[in-house]
Design an enzyme around this catalytic site. Structure first.
Site, short mmCIF file in Angstrom:
data_model
loop_
_atom_site.label_atom_id
_atom_site.label_comp_id
_atom_site.label_asym_id
_atom_site.label_seq_id
_atom_site.Cartn_x
_atom_site.Cartn_y
_atom_site.Cartn_z
N GLU A 246 -0.19 0.51 -5.55
CA GLU A 246 -1.36 0.06 -4.79
C GLU A 246 -2.01 -1.04 -5.61
OE1 GLU A 246 -1.64 0.81 -1.77
OE2 GLU A 246 -0.16 2.42 -1.84
N CYS B 73 -11.05 -2.12 -5.29
CA CYS B 73 -9.95 -2.88 -4.69
C CYS B 73 -10.29 -3.20 -3.24
CB CYS B 73 -8.66 -2.09 -4.77
SG CYS B 73 -8.88 -0.41 -4.22
#
Ligand code: NAD
Length: 498
Positions: free
Chosen positions: A249, A283
């Site tokens: 990720e 993020c």
């Protein structure tokens, strides 16, 4: 460091300092050398059989106990460590280090039982079953600085499924990683199931990825690092006993797009919370915004008013601070350079913020840039800090702007659309289907909750294996099908032969 349950020290140490007070040394950590990495891998492999043979309910019990320790006696400690290590406000520490981490551990035990329950049908005279074996080898978990929950979950999720793990936390999260290790040990995680090394990431990783028993990578961090890891794995492919699982990720350039029908206050709040909480170091943080010409002035005025009410970035010990420091000097210098370049850029107007100061901590003021160039590098690049860039579009170009959102930047992690017009929401949901793995309607693009909004993105943002879901856990098992014939045939001839 921890190998086989023992604490390992090399006496080659680095200081640990809080980002908001970088002269205050709160601890030291020891750096691995190559021999330590070898030892950590050998020890994990030696521990593999006992752990893989441990019944699932006992593996679950260890992590459920860890969750209860975090929810109870370790709650304050892990939150405090996260405030010190990563400069999180008490609110950001609580939703990460306590809540999200506890959720990961509890939901994963539940998702594991869902996976095991999934069994094939059996026809008469046959009994079919699937065993969800751990991977043959060890899993390598590399974790980022920004979430204590992710740091704990990456090694724990693979271990829950019966794997042994080598975990390398970020240098900038070790103070809170230490509490995770304490909790795992207190919960009774057997020796060698999760070995932990710190130090030169490239050296440790090179050693690990050359090992024939390397069976899986569980990574969260930047896109550039993940791509370099994928290349190394490709180059080493002949060395491995099995094809490694690769789960990563990575970065984002997460968007907010407001339709002319969106209420200005809602858009402004989504921007302020979505872009500046945790100093923009999520993020999922919004860093590119598309506003309609008709309401852009009102929205930007509201954002400016909100930012004017926010105290200057400071220490998380001050409960009045909404923003604190960015993680380290490298991040500070990069963000300061972005602001400096914006100041001299004819295509950019700084409408809020623009200040920075690293004399005590790495403080960057929440900054709003407006550009007339929708393809400006500030609309494309991930800076991972409290800087958001706004592009103002003519209202009648709503559909073209949706295409623009889709075609800007390499990432596809999170995004949000705000509108009251239902047809506009339908259009945006369809047009933006490939540019966010987590898509929010009338909300900010941050704050995914385990079990409710499984998290992950595609394109340059990762393999989209959805942390906090059964899909992620499936990557850490290698199913074995067992077919058993209840009464075995004793004649080779099929009826047609007669
Ligand atoms: P980073 O890539 O700098 O570091 C992540 C980890 O990789 C650390 O443990 C680091 O030591 C290690 N690393 C660094 N260089 C390496 C190398 N050459 N070889 C092997 N390992 C190496 O990222 P960061 O600054 O810790 O975290 C911020 C990044 O993580 C941002 O890009 C953010 O978008 C991303 N992130 C993504 C998600 C998500 O779910 N998509 C979640 C959190 C963070």
């Amino acid at each position: 460091m921890y190998i086989g349950g023992a604490e390992v020290r090399t006496n080659n140490t680095r200081n640990i300092t809080p980002p908001h007070d970088h002269q205050h040394v709160v601890g030291h950590y020891h750096l691995a050398d190559e021999a330590i990495v070898d030892q950590a891998i050998s020890n994990a492999l030696a521990s593999r059989k006992a752990w893989a043979d441990t019944p699932w309910e006992h593996r679950a019990a260890v992590f459920l106990k860890a969750a209860d320790l975090l929810a109870g006696p370790y709650r304050a400690k892990i939150n405090a460590a996260t405030m010190i290590a990563q400069s999180k406000t008490v609110h950001q520490a609580e939703i990460d280090a306590a809540c999200e981490f506890i959720d990961f551990l509890r939901f994963n035990a539940y998702f594991m039982t869902q996976i095991y329950r999934d069994q094939p049908v059996s026809s008469p005279g046959i009994w079919n079953r699937v065993e969800y074996r751990p991977l043959e080898g060890f899993v390598y978990a590399i974790t980022p600085f920004n979430f204590t929950a992710i740091a704990g979950n990456l090694p724990a999720s693979a271990a829950l499924m019966g794997n042994v793990v080598l975990w390398k936390p970020s240098d900038h999260q070790i103070f809170s990683a230490q509490v995770i290790n304490e909790v795992f040990r207190k919960a009774g995680l057997p020796e060698g199931v999760i070995n932990v090394v710190y130090g030169d990431a490239a050296m440790v990783t090179k050693k690990v990825l050359e090992h024939p028993d390397f069976a899986g990578l569980h990574f969260t961090g930047s896109t550039q690092v993940f791509k370099s890891l994928w290349k190394q794995i490709g180059n080493n492919i002949e060395k491995y006993k099995t094809y490694p699982r690769i789960v990563g990720e990575t970065g984002g350039k997460d968007f907010i797009i407001a339709h002319p029908s969106a209420p200005a206050k809602q858009v402004a709040t989504a921007i302020v919370r979505g872009a500046f909480e945790l100093q923009g170091q999520k993020c999922s943080a919004a860093s590119r915004v598309y506003l309609p010409e008709s309401s852009s002035e009102e929205i930007l005025e509201l954002v400016k008013k909100d930012l004017a009410s926010i105290k200057a970035p400071g220490s998380p010990e001050d409960m009045g601070c909404f923003v604190t420091a960015v993680i380290h000097e490298g991040a500070f210098d990069k963000l300061a350079a972005v602001i400096d370049s914006a100041k001299n850029d004819p295509e950019i107007e700084i409408v809020a913020g623009g200040g920075y100061d690293k004399s005590k901590g790495y403080f960057i003021q929440p900054t709003v840039l407006v550009t007339k160039n929708p393809k400006h590098t500030h609309m494309e690049s991930e800076y991972f800090g409290p800087i958001v860039t706004v592009y103002i579009y003519p209202d009648h170009l709503w559909e073209d702007t949706l295409s623009l959102v889709d075609q800007t930047s390499q990432y596809a992690l999170t995004g949000a659309v705000l509108a009251e017009d239902r047809y506009a929401l339908v259009q945006a949901t369809k047009a933006l289907e490939n540019c966010a793995g987590n898509f929010y309607i009338n909300d900010k693009p941050t704050g995914a909750v385990v079990g409710q909004q499984p998290f992950g993105g595609a394109r340059g943002s990762g393999t989209n294996d959805k942390a906090g879901s059964a899909q992620n856990l499936l990557r850490w098992v290698s199913p074995r099908l067992i077919k058993e014939t209840l009464i075995a045939p004793e004649d080779y001839r099929y009826p047609f032969l007669g």
